[in-house]
Scaffold this motif. Sequence first.
Motif, mmCIF file in Angstrom:
data_model
loop_
_atom_site.group_PDB
_atom_site.id
_atom_site.type_symbol
_atom_site.label_atom_id
_atom_site.label_comp_id
_atom_site.label_asym_id
_atom_site.label_seq_id
_atom_site.Cartn_x
_atom_site.Cartn_y
_atom_site.Cartn_z
ATOM 1 N N THR A 131 -88.364 -72.700 -7.077
ATOM 2 C CA THR A 131 -88.309 -74.115 -6.703
ATOM 3 C C THR A 131 -87.945 -74.977 -7.900
ATOM 4 O OG1 THR A 131 -89.996 -73.736 -5.015
ATOM 5 C CG2 THR A 131 -89.602 -76.005 -5.680
ATOM 6 N N ASP B 295 -88.654 -72.504 -1.192
ATOM 7 C CA ASP B 295 -89.722 -73.407 -0.762
ATOM 8 C C ASP B 295 -90.851 -73.393 -1.788
ATOM 9 O OD1 ASP B 295 -88.215 -73.845 1.424
ATOM 10 O OD2 ASP B 295 -89.472 -72.720 2.828
ATOM 11 N N GLN C 277 -85.355 -76.799 9.224
ATOM 12 C CA GLN C 277 -84.989 -77.545 8.026
ATOM 13 C C GLN C 277 -85.606 -78.935 7.962
ATOM 14 O OE1 GLN C 277 -80.751 -77.559 7.302
ATOM 15 N NE2 GLN C 277 -80.494 -75.466 8.046
ATOM 16 N N SER D 112 -87.968 -81.786 6.914
ATOM 17 C CA SER D 112 -88.842 -81.974 5.753
ATOM 18 C C SER D 112 -89.978 -82.939 6.019
ATOM 19 C CB SER D 112 -88.015 -82.489 4.567
ATOM 20 O OG SER D 112 -87.439 -83.741 4.870
ATOM 21 N N TYR E 144 -84.360 -84.306 7.226
ATOM 22 C CA TYR E 144 -84.042 -82.898 7.058
ATOM 23 C C TYR E 144 -83.696 -82.605 5.600
ATOM 24 C CZ TYR E 144 -83.540 -83.526 12.085
ATOM 25 O OH TYR E 144 -83.764 -83.856 13.389
ATOM 26 N N THR E 145 -83.880 -81.356 5.228
ATOM 27 C CA THR E 145 -83.573 -80.925 3.866
ATOM 28 C C THR E 145 -82.089 -81.139 3.584
ATOM 29 O OG1 THR E 145 -85.314 -79.250 4.008
ATOM 30 C CG2 THR E 145 -83.667 -79.008 2.258
ATOM 31 N N HIS F 116 -94.893 -85.888 5.146
ATOM 32 C CA HIS F 116 -94.220 -84.639 4.787
ATOM 33 C C HIS F 116 -94.666 -83.491 5.700
ATOM 34 C CE1 HIS F 116 -92.404 -85.991 0.985
ATOM 35 N NE2 HIS F 116 -93.454 -86.790 0.914
ATOM 36 N N LYS F 117 -93.753 -82.553 5.893
ATOM 37 C CA LYS F 117 -94.077 -81.298 6.577
ATOM 38 C C LYS F 117 -94.733 -80.358 5.569
ATOM 39 C CE LYS F 117 -91.878 -77.239 8.631
ATOM 40 N NZ LYS F 117 -90.595 -76.589 8.924
ATOM 41 N N ASP G 27 -83.373 -86.590 0.734
ATOM 42 C CA ASP G 27 -83.754 -85.206 0.442
ATOM 43 C C ASP G 27 -85.247 -85.087 0.627
ATOM 44 O OD1 ASP G 27 -84.849 -86.383 -1.791
ATOM 45 O OD2 ASP G 27 -83.154 -85.868 -3.078
ATOM 46 N N ALA G 28 -85.820 -84.003 0.153
ATOM 47 C CA ALA G 28 -87.237 -83.760 0.386
ATOM 48 C C ALA G 28 -88.134 -84.735 -0.337
ATOM 49 C CB ALA G 28 -87.600 -82.329 -0.027
#
Length: 709
Positions: free
Chosen positions: A665, A650, A208, A210, A193-194, A79-80, A57-58
């Motif tokens: 969030t 987000d 999507q 991450s 990806y998320t 991280h993005k 996950d993120a």
Amino acid sequence: MKWLFWALCLLLCYALATQLAGYRQQTFDQALQLNQTLLRRQLDYTALLLQQLTPMDAAAPQALNAELPAFVVAAGFQHKIDTGSRDAFEVQQSYRRRALFLIREYRDQSSDTWTESSAWFPAPARSHYIPLANLFPDRPGGRLEYLQGLDLAADRFFAAAIKAAISSGEIQASKPFTYRDGAPGLAFVRAAYTGGVLPDTTAERLSQVSGVAVVFVDLRQLLPLPDNSPLQLSISAAPDMPQLASVPAAGVPFSALQTLRQTLLVPEPVLPYVLQLSLPAAGWLPWLLFGGALLGSGMLSRRLFRPSAPAPEPALPPVAAPQPLAALEHIALQAMDEAVLLLSVRNQVLYANARAMALTGDAALQGKLLDGVDFGICYPRNQRRVHVLPRLIEKKVRAMLPPGSILIDAHGQECEIEGEFIPLNDAANVAVRYLLSFRHVGKLRQDMVAALKASEMQLKKHQDELARVARINTLGEMSSGVAHEINQPLSAIMSYNEACLAMMDDANPDPVLLRISLVSSVRQANRAGQIIRRLRELASRKQPEVAPLNINDALRSALDLTKNELAAREVIVTTDLAEGLPQVMADSIQLEQVIINLIKNAVDAMTEKNRSDEPMRIFAYSERRGRHIRLGIRDNGTGIPENILPHVFDPFYSSKSEGMGLGLTISQTIIESIGGRLAARNLETGGAEFSLTVPVLKNSHPDAKEEQQ
């Protein structure tokens, strides 16, 4: 007769040179095969490291507590970062490093000064960035320190690989580049990806993603050769060097005077370099052999045909061909980071490198038969252990060791290993030797799992603290309503006490009325105490306590806390709560926090709408859907703009000028921590709906058993 002896000498020289060339070619081919295997294993390790760095996950691991091999310069997950989160990210990184951190880029594309810090500038505004910020090992003055903050998504060396990795979901290699010390290098990248699931379309993958896992590699260490090795490794970019075939030894009697070279076979998309292994000419040894043979044959011929000689001298014994490359196989095997065993077809250990002796615990392993060694390799099957090596030797095919293979050393210690069994075949495709390579992987995986768990615990701690701060912020926004809620029982207490004092002044006070007033006063005091206790629980720092609860009770409590604010804004609240719902496992304070946040968002959305005579309405409902319970909050506001809807959860993304963009969030994190899901959508009739879906507690409802059946 003299010419006959000269011909025999020439034939002897030819035979010796051919034998030497054949032995030299055979040894080079074995070294080439071993290095080809080593290269493939190093690339497999890189793929495994990328997979372990890629989070589900993120939340990604920030460090690795494991020693990396020499060819890996550094690795980490990047991280993005959206443009709205850039300032907060730079402040966070600067605080963590105790030094200024900026997302940067290199603009001078024409010069070779990109390794100098003076050539870097802050990156311009973009929709998102992928800055290089998390690397292990992260040493001051390291080989990649000057790249910290580089926006990989816009860099000329890495952007194409990152875009291809995000679009394809596969591992990609960057363009070749050089480190500060002149070593050739490249980076392998893999996207995450998320939700940890690869989206179906390219557009969904781009939206999507991450972040990306990155592994920086030093190509000189991919195939490390000792200083005294006769082998040479040349590295060049793929377009600059064609695929060269090896120089054959068969039919070339003096190929010992030539340089043998062969290009290692690696698919170009995986490694955009050409690695060529070469063995220089044998030097003066073949010439010395040839000259000695000619001189000896000449002297023998002279003695045989000299008239005064009573009898010819006896012929010299044949000279065995020298073996100048006998240690080449040993050097190639010792250069490998893995344990290597070379077995004969009779199951005898012909060679064992130092790593193999260390892992097996047998320093005298070389020369033993497999039946007499003190170690074993097996894997669990049907609650028993099956020995691997006899089965692999019996099949005589190339194969990987079964997953979960266990090495039992000479001292009885066990460790998990992975490796490969390779038959070495001759020209007739008949196995003449067996090569077994393996390595200990248990410690690496244990360290990575421990690092991931520690990172998850730290992240959970930060999330709980952030949720508490959000609750305090919510209480501050609800201060007027909370004050009114507490003022009501206090006013009632004052009225009841004043009535009691007035009755006490009478000559004959009525005890029944006094008791009623005092009981009512106590009841209102308890009500005020309950309100204050609930406020303290919302603002407390205590650990979340997950326990069975009724979701309707949480909704009623949230509406009770917000009723004064809703009344002040003239919001009409209607509910449709399903009766007899089974319980769910959640923390009551956190669940109320989520519902209060959804209610406040609905009120804010309706307040922004330009209204004339249409009242503001909130509709709250609960229902059961199979093994889940759904609770929804609907409003008749303006709805969520289509360009904002995909980003409502987000972090730091808010359409309000004064909002922090953390409320939804945090709410999503709380619901996902109990196995639920928080969703948002626009209603066809206008307005928006936020709904949370959580799993029911097993056996908490009379119909649960029947449903499971």
